[in-house]
Design a protein around this motif. Structure first.
Motif, mmCIF file in Angstrom:
data_model
loop_
_atom_site.group_PDB
_atom_site.id
_atom_site.type_symbol
_atom_site.label_atom_id
_atom_site.label_comp_id
_atom_site.label_asym_id
_atom_site.label_seq_id
_atom_site.Cartn_x
_atom_site.Cartn_y
_atom_site.Cartn_z
ATOM 1 N N UNK A 122 4.509 4.841 10.120
ATOM 2 C CA UNK A 122 4.776 6.373 9.911
ATOM 3 C C UNK A 122 5.648 6.343 8.671
ATOM 4 N N UNK A 123 6.386 5.283 8.221
ATOM 5 C CA UNK A 123 7.248 5.344 7.357
ATOM 6 C C UNK A 123 7.041 5.127 5.921
ATOM 7 N N UNK A 124 5.597 4.596 5.764
ATOM 8 C CA UNK A 124 5.170 4.306 4.567
ATOM 9 C C UNK A 124 4.738 5.386 3.635
ATOM 10 N N UNK A 125 4.694 5.282 2.355
ATOM 11 C CA UNK A 125 4.110 6.302 1.599
ATOM 12 C C UNK A 125 2.815 6.773 1.635
ATOM 13 N N UNK A 126 2.455 7.642 1.288
ATOM 14 C CA UNK A 126 0.838 7.989 1.263
ATOM 15 C C UNK A 126 -0.034 6.983 0.794
ATOM 16 N N UNK A 127 0.167 6.403 -0.290
ATOM 17 C CA UNK A 127 -0.651 5.283 -0.804
ATOM 18 C C UNK A 127 -0.626 4.062 0.013
ATOM 19 N N UNK A 128 0.571 3.835 0.433
ATOM 20 C CA UNK A 128 0.713 2.721 1.298
ATOM 21 C C UNK A 128 0.096 2.677 2.736
ATOM 22 N N UNK A 129 -0.012 3.816 3.129
ATOM 23 C CA UNK A 129 -0.689 4.083 4.411
ATOM 24 C C UNK A 129 -2.314 4.079 4.225
ATOM 25 N N UNK A 130 -2.821 4.518 3.077
ATOM 26 C CA UNK A 130 -4.166 4.467 2.708
ATOM 27 C C UNK A 130 -4.432 2.792 2.609
ATOM 28 N N UNK A 131 -3.539 1.958 1.942
ATOM 29 C CA UNK A 131 -4.026 0.617 1.862
ATOM 30 C C UNK A 131 -4.068 0.131 3.472
ATOM 31 N N UNK A 132 -3.105 0.436 4.145
ATOM 32 C CA UNK A 132 -3.006 -0.067 5.606
ATOM 33 C C UNK A 132 -4.320 0.257 6.260
ATOM 34 N N UNK A 133 -4.885 1.633 6.104
ATOM 35 C CA UNK A 133 -6.136 2.048 6.755
ATOM 36 C C UNK A 133 -7.271 1.164 6.107
ATOM 37 N N UNK A 134 -7.204 1.015 4.852
ATOM 38 C CA UNK A 134 -8.153 0.144 4.352
ATOM 39 C C UNK A 134 -8.356 -1.141 5.011
#
Length: 256
Positions: free
Chosen positions: A145-157
């Motif tokens: 939850x502390x990642x940026x939006x783009x980093x969260x999207x990389x994580x989701x992928x």
């Protein structure tokens, strides 16, 4: 078993005349599409067009009332989501939906849940994804939850890729991201394709999505209203008017 061949290529996913209801709302009205192995197929449409309902129906999160969904020649309509993951379909959902209070690494391990009895395989897959996304490796102990939006999207992928899917479904991967970050996400999608991946991409950013798509479908009010090759749809007059800033369109309906 029934298998669809299209211009000489095996269709990995075939959706045929699918109807899905949410209560009394007829959300999908006879939707048909197919995805061939190695393709990027884009599904575009406005909010409320039925894109996410179609994704949920394919992934077992919603049950169709009529129609067929076949994956690798097997009927999957209405079976449990975990069974669909085991058959080789993984979803990076709309809004990313990472587990915010868990670490990056824990999120990845959850993505590989179906392989939990093979820790060596999980570690190899995680290392491979860390090599692809060094920022995730650097922050593997950080709360998602502390990642940026783009980093969260990389994580989701990455979380979706941990199951080693044959078909990766990406639902609105550019939502809420800055243009430069969106460019990076679409570069990642192309890299996955170049490595032999097959992707169903759901996007409101029609211009970016159709530029990288082999083929595309346009949805309006629960129906597929147009289909064709990605670049052809990008130049289509009605697509330009509806999604590239030229105003509303009354679509002819493509029958399924």
């Amino acid at each position: 078993m029934f298998q669809l061949f299209y211009r000489g290529f095996f269709s990995m996913l075939t959706v045929k005349s699918v109807h899905t209801y949410y209560g009394n709302i007829h959300a999908l009205k006879g939707v048909s599409l197919h995805v061939r192995k190695g393709e990027v197929v884009t599904l575009v449409g406005a909010n409320g067009a039925g894109k996410s309902t179609l994704v949920n129906t394919i992934c077992g999160l919603a049950r169709p009332s009529r129609g067929n969904i076949e994956f690798l020649g097997e009927q999957i309509a209405g079976i449990a989501p975990e069974s669909i993951v085991r058959r080789g379909i993984a979803l990076a959902p709309e809004g990313r939906q990472v587990f915010a209070t868990m670490s990056v690494e824990a999120n990845l391990l959850l993505g590989g849940f179906i392989h939990r009895r093979d820790p060596e395989r999980l570690r190899k897959d995680m290392d491979r994804l860390y090599n692809r996304f060094p920022v995730l490796k650097a922050r593997h102990r950080q709360l998602a939850g502390t990642l940026s939006g783009g980093e969260q999207q990389m994580l989701a992928i990455s979380r979706a890729l941990m199951s080693r899917p044959q078909l990766l479904i990406l639902d609105e991967p550019s939502m809420g991201l800055a243009p430069l970050v969106t460019r990076d996400i679409f570069s990642i999608i192309l890299e996955i394709k170049e490595e032999g991946g097959t992707i169903l991409l759901i996007e409101q950013n029609a211009r970016a999505a159709l530029k990288i798509a082999d083929r595309g479908y346009v949805m309006e009010t629960g129906k597929v209203v147009l289909e064709g090759e990605g670049l052809q749809l990008l130049e289509h007059r009605e697509v330009k008017r509806a999604y590239l800033g030229r105003g509303a369109v009354q679509w002819p309906v493509v029958s399924g």
